[in-house]
Design an enzyme around this catalytic site. Structure first.
Site: not given
Length: 268
Positions: A193, A243
């Site tokens: 990743c 977030h």
């Protein structure tokens, strides 16, 4: 002396990079700063939605219900276990066990209990287009499982390199030497990743760091943000956007929302 030994042992077991910083208010004029594990900034988190994201933003995530996510966070002692790239138009590019894929942001939200967005602030439209093109070209490529295996001995050795008694200049030499021995001789073309994220930015001519992509973990990328102690020197410190989702864990102690006035002042 005994106290100093205990501090060093605690930092070694903790696995966090630390650095001495000048501080006039400190007794010795110096203060020991340790990497922040919280995924937000020092004041808390800023809730955001898809509309707040820009193509090229990096998404750092964790799945509290996933064994692999927990194992990665335990081993690297960081609050995130995965890194991906927001491509725009509700799409996310990532390298997972099945290979490089492009999924919807909604799917990413369903698969992760925590997603924090960060941005390299100097990207232009051409840079973003290059990142998007790279991600689409790599879709379907296999996952670099061997690269993850090679991260294990490197992660163990690097804890010594990151102790505060190691001078900053020598620290980078120590980290680079450890990576050259444990990782580089076996480098390949597949991606895990964070390696995929770094490679995408390299392709666009906007490297996140001078360090080779296969040396970088998701936690390393997160610590390249503003106000943190990076293990790998960033080309440009990453800006916190907010977030998309948040969850409390051993490393992410709270999901306290930043007061609106403070959040507005911090917006990039």
């Amino acid at each position: 002396m005994r106290i100093m030994v205990y501090v060093l042992l605690a930092l070694l077991l903790n696995g966090c990079a630390a650095q001495w910083k000048s501080d006039r208010d400190a007794a010795l004029g110096m203060k020991l700063k340790i990497q922040r594990n919280a995924t937000g900034d020092k004041n808390g988190i800023r809730p955001v939605t898809e509309q707040d994201l820009t193509a090229g933003d990096m998404l750092f995530s964790a799945d509290d219900g996933g064994f692999n996510s927990l194992a990665i966070r335990l081993f690297t002692h960081t609050s995130v276990s995965h890194a991906s790239i927001y491509l725009g138009e509700g799409e996310v590019a990532e390298a997972v066990g099945s290979g490089v894929r492009i999924i919807s942001l909604q799917d990413a939200l369903q698969e992760n209990s925590l997603i924090a967005a960060y941005r390299r602030p100097d990207l232009n439209a051409q840079d973003i287009a290059a990142i998007q093109a790279f991600a689409r070209e790599q879709a379907g490529e296999k996952y670099n499982l061997f690269g993850i295996v090679k991260q294990a001995p490197y992660s163990a050795v690097r804890k010594v390199c990151e102790l505060p008694v190691i001078p900053r200049g020598f620290r980078h030499l120590c980290l680079n030497s450890a990576a050259l021995i444990t990782i580089t001789p076996f480098s390949g073309e597949k991606y895990f990743c964070s390696q995929f994220v770094v490679a995408a930015f390299n392709h666009a001519g906007k490297p996140l760091t001078a360090v080779p992509p296969e040396w970088i973990s998701p936690g390393d990328l997160l610590h390249m943000r503003e106000g943190d102690i990076p293990s790998m020197v960033p080309a440009v410190p990453l800006q916190y956007i907010g977030h998309l989702s948040c969850s409390v864990s051993l490393w992410n102690k709270h999901c306290r929302i930043v007061p609106e006035q403070t959040a507005a002042a911090q917006l990039p």
